[in-house]
Design a protein around this motif. Structure first.
Motif, PDB file in Angstrom:
ATOM      1  N   ALA A  73       0.834  -1.206   0.000  1.00  0.00           N
ATOM      2  CA  ALA A  73       0.000   0.000   0.000  1.00  0.00           C
ATOM      3  C   ALA A  73       0.868   1.254   0.000  1.00  0.00           C
ATOM      4  CB  ALA A  73      -0.935  -0.017   1.200  1.00  0.00           C
ATOM      5  N   ILE A  74       1.954   1.251   0.815  1.00  0.00           N
ATOM      6  CA  ILE A  74       2.852   2.412   0.841  1.00  0.00           C
ATOM      7  C   ILE A  74       3.528   2.596  -0.518  1.00  0.00           C
ATOM      8  CG2 ILE A  74       4.974   3.315   1.854  1.00  0.00           C
ATOM      9  CD1 ILE A  74       4.160   1.978   4.481  1.00  0.00           C
ATOM     10  N   ALA A  75       3.941   1.501  -1.126  1.00  0.00           N
ATOM     11  CA  ALA A  75       4.568   1.575  -2.447  1.00  0.00           C
ATOM     12  C   ALA A  75       3.619   2.208  -3.457  1.00  0.00           C
ATOM     13  CB  ALA A  75       4.989   0.184  -2.905  1.00  0.00           C
ATOM     14  N   ARG A  76       2.343   1.813  -3.396  1.00  0.00           N
ATOM     15  CA  ARG A  76       1.364   2.350  -4.344  1.00  0.00           C
ATOM     16  C   ARG A  76       1.163   3.859  -4.147  1.00  0.00           C
ATOM     17  NH1 ARG A  76      -2.391  -0.599  -2.978  1.00  0.00           N
ATOM     18  NH2 ARG A  76      -3.642   0.864  -1.733  1.00  0.00           N
ATOM     19  N   LEU A  77       1.045   4.303  -2.882  1.00  0.00           N
ATOM     20  CA  LEU A  77       0.844   5.731  -2.602  1.00  0.00           C
ATOM     21  C   LEU A  77       2.060   6.565  -2.992  1.00  0.00           C
ATOM     22  CD1 LEU A  77      -0.984   5.721   0.851  1.00  0.00           C
ATOM     23  CD2 LEU A  77      -1.913   6.392  -1.368  1.00  0.00           C
TER      24      LEU A  77
ATOM     25  N   GLY B 141       5.690  -1.507  -7.224  1.00  0.00           N
ATOM     26  CA  GLY B 141       5.294  -2.579  -6.322  1.00  0.00           C
ATOM     27  C   GLY B 141       6.176  -2.598  -5.101  1.00  0.00           C
ATOM     28  N   ALA B 142       5.876  -3.517  -4.182  1.00  0.00           N
ATOM     29  CA  ALA B 142       6.631  -3.595  -2.936  1.00  0.00           C
ATOM     30  C   ALA B 142       8.097  -3.916  -3.182  1.00  0.00           C
ATOM     31  CB  ALA B 142       5.998  -4.638  -2.015  1.00  0.00           C
ATOM     32  N   SER B 143       8.373  -4.748  -4.184  1.00  0.00           N
ATOM     33  CA  SER B 143       9.757  -5.122  -4.477  1.00  0.00           C
ATOM     34  C   SER B 143      10.573  -3.918  -4.916  1.00  0.00           C
ATOM     35  CB  SER B 143       9.783  -6.209  -5.554  1.00  0.00           C
ATOM     36  OG  SER B 143      11.117  -6.542  -5.908  1.00  0.00           O
ATOM     37  N   ALA B 144      10.003  -3.114  -5.850  1.00  0.00           N
ATOM     38  CA  ALA B 144      10.703  -1.916  -6.312  1.00  0.00           C
ATOM     39  C   ALA B 144      10.887  -0.927  -5.168  1.00  0.00           C
ATOM     40  CB  ALA B 144       9.919  -1.269  -7.460  1.00  0.00           C
ATOM     41  N   PHE B 145       9.884  -0.818  -4.300  1.00  0.00           N
ATOM     42  CA  PHE B 145       9.976   0.080  -3.139  1.00  0.00           C
ATOM     43  C   PHE B 145      11.109  -0.354  -2.210  1.00  0.00           C
ATOM     44  CE2 PHE B 145       8.131   0.820   1.280  1.00  0.00           C
ATOM     45  CZ  PHE B 145       8.705   2.075   1.405  1.00  0.00           C
TER      46      PHE B 145
END
Length: 565
Positions: free
Chosen positions: A237-241, A246-250
């Protein structure tokens, strides 16, 4: 690939009309293709303009070695004599609207929009604007409808400049708000502001702020830290905002910046208050410097194309001494003067015309002629000064065919429009306006229509073009040169100017006008500082910057990016 047949050609403009007032749509057609479509050069239309309008799907345009990606509801400006290739997305077809123009007003207007706002313009996200664009392919647009469509694009592009100006004035705090709702995507931010990414980066940098892309990266990381510390949101969710794919890239980006994973960082810093990044001293100095610039009260400034520029007013004072038109004008203009009440006399080269209620006199400025009120009683008149090249060209065309003076019905559309608009034209004379330009264009069409009617009576005056004087605005360096050009001594000209001008010596007023014009071009254009300095008749850029700082208390570059709106 299917092609919808173009509408029939525009009807010919009446011979006595002014061509500059009648833009025409050269050709128009819908194109539907699945893989690609190629436009071959059209040498016969060299100098023409071609627009491609995209409505519902993205399309890739290749122009030589350059590739443009057009989003839905955009207009792409290209040259009709260059080869283009459009490519559709895989497994889908694309529908484009192709518009070609080759008349003077259309090509100049669209060319100026390209120069000022870039080659890709957005269609305003309203049904009216979209429907007006699509209607061009189904009906023969009138000159007024076509001009209004140009002004719709212009107004929306100008609104984007206003938004950009607000961003630059607000600085990092404003950018943070815009960036968050656009997931820190530079492309999305530029799209919201109605400008190109490169233009946004340049304006941001020249305003004294830190480099834009690293700044957005820091802002995004700061938001991620706030969410990690202050919420129980998942990494996805944080990655999207924060605009990560995605979470991996974040996690990868966070580890590269902080040397640890988001989960480990959250455990260590849980509950901490994350402050926004501080500004550099360079940025703070730029903001303080810009805050010290006062709002200026500018004299008459030429807006430049693509505007019809009018100013005017309604007054009733008489002249104590004859008003000399050869020495009163700094900028070139065409004047339209309608007498409401009272009487006056217009004199030129031994000819004179006594004017009364309902009389219209048109004359160039400056010219070797004069106005007087022999009776010394109030003379109530409405006056319009037309300062842009389009208006002057149109009026010169019409006066060469119909004359310079007329008896006009007081209930005519032109008189009513003049009463309604002169105050607004004059109040906004210091800043370009699409709305006031549109009203000026409508007035010119109404005046042309009145000349074609049989409700006015021409009055006798010689061809006033023969008596036009040289204006010294950006042409003559000194008052002495100006006096020599019109056949007066410097002392006599200075005495005359002191009687007719207020607010300083003639030299001070001329310098103030030149600097005001330079300020207008800095705020509303993108010409190089050196070119503006040369146009303002300064020997070099350093001398111009010094004079500008004395008048406006900041450098030209700071002034430009503070007043970019």
């Amino acid at each position: 690939m299917s092609v919808v047949p173009p509408p029939p050609k525009n009807p010919p403009t009446p011979q006595l009309s002014s061509p500059i007032l009648h833009p025409k749509l050269g050709s128009c057609r819908w194109l539907t293709f699945e893989k690609q479509y190629t436009w071959h050069p059209l040498p016969r239309q060299e100098g023409g303009v071609r627009l491609l309008v995209v409505f519902d799907q993205s399309v890739q345009i290749e122009e030589g070695n350059v590739t443009h990606m057009l989003e839905p509801n955009t207009v792409f400006h290209c040259r009709a004599d260059l080869q283009l290739q459009a490519k559709a997305p895989e497994s889908s077809s694309v529908r484009l609207l192709e518009l070609d123009f080759d008349d003077e007003l259309s090509c100049t207007y669209l060319g100026e929009l390209q120069r000022q706002y870039g080659r890709i313009l957005r269609i305003p996200p309203t049904h009216e604007a979209r429907n007006a664009t699509q209607a061009l392919a189904h009906n023969i647009p009138t000159s007024r409808e076509l001009f209004y469509w140009f002004s719709i694009l212009h107004d929306f592009a100008d609104q984007g400049r206003l938004n950009l100006g607000k961003l630059l004035a607000g600085g990092p705090a404003t950018l943070s708000t815009i960036a968050e709702r656009n997931q820190f995507s530079l492309k999305s931010i530029a799209y919201e502001l109605g400008c190109h990414q490169s233009h946004l980066r340049k304006c941001w940098k020249n305003s004294g702020y830190p480099s834009l892309v690293p700044f957005l990266r820091v802002q995004r990381l700061t938001l991620a830290k706030r969410l990690l510390c202050g919420t129980e949101m998942t990494l996805q969710a944080i990655a999207r905002l924060c605009g990560y794919s995605g979470a991996s890239a974040f996690c990868t980006a966070f580890r590269a910046a902080e040397g640890t994973t988001p989960g480990q960082w959250r455990t260590t810093h849980q509950g901490e208050l994350i402050s926004p990044p501080s500004l550099s001293s360079k940025t703070r100095r730029a903001e303080v410097l810009m805050d010290k610039v006062d709002q200026d009260e500018r004299p008459i400034c030429l807006w430049g194309l693509p505007y019809f520029q009018f100013d005017g007013g309604q007054v009733d004072f008489p002249y104590e001494t004859p008003f000399n038109l050869a020495i009163n004008t700094i900028t070139s203009a065409i004047s339209w003067i309608y007498t409401v009440e009272g009487h006056a006399r217009f004199e030129v080269d031994g000819h004179h015309l006594d004017v009364g209620p309902g009389t219209v006199v048109i004359h160039p400025k400056p010219m070797f002629g004069r106005w007087s009120t022999p009776q010394g009683k109030p003379w109530k008149r409405i006056w319009i000064h037309m300062r842009d090249p389009w208006s002057r060209k149109a009026m010169n065309h019409l006066t060469s065919r119909y004359g310079w003076a007329f008896q006009v019905p007081k209930q005519s559309v032109s008189v009513k429009m003049a009463r309604r608009w002169v105050g607004r034209w004059n109040a906004g004379r210091g800043s370009p306006s699409v709305e006031r330009s549109r009203a000026a264009y409508d007035w010119l069409l109404s005046w042309e229509s009145l000349l074609h009617s049989d409700t006015i009576r021409p009055l006798d005056l010689p061809d006033l073009q023969r008596f036009q004087a040289s204006n010294f605005y950006r042409k003559i360096g000194t008052i002495s040169d100006y006096a020599k050009s019109i056949g007066y001594s410097r002392a006599y000209l200075t005495r005359c100017l002191r009687r007719q001008w207020q607010g300083g010596t003639p030299s001070q007023i001329v310098r103030r006008h030149r600097l005001a014009q330079a300020a207008s071009e800095l705020a509303n254009g993108n010409e190089a500082i050196s070119k503006i300095a040369s146009s303002a008749l300064y020997a070099n850029t350093s001398a111009f910057i010094a004079a500008f700082k004395r008048e406006y208390h900041c450098t030209p570059l700071v002034y430009r990016y503070r007043r970019i709106a």
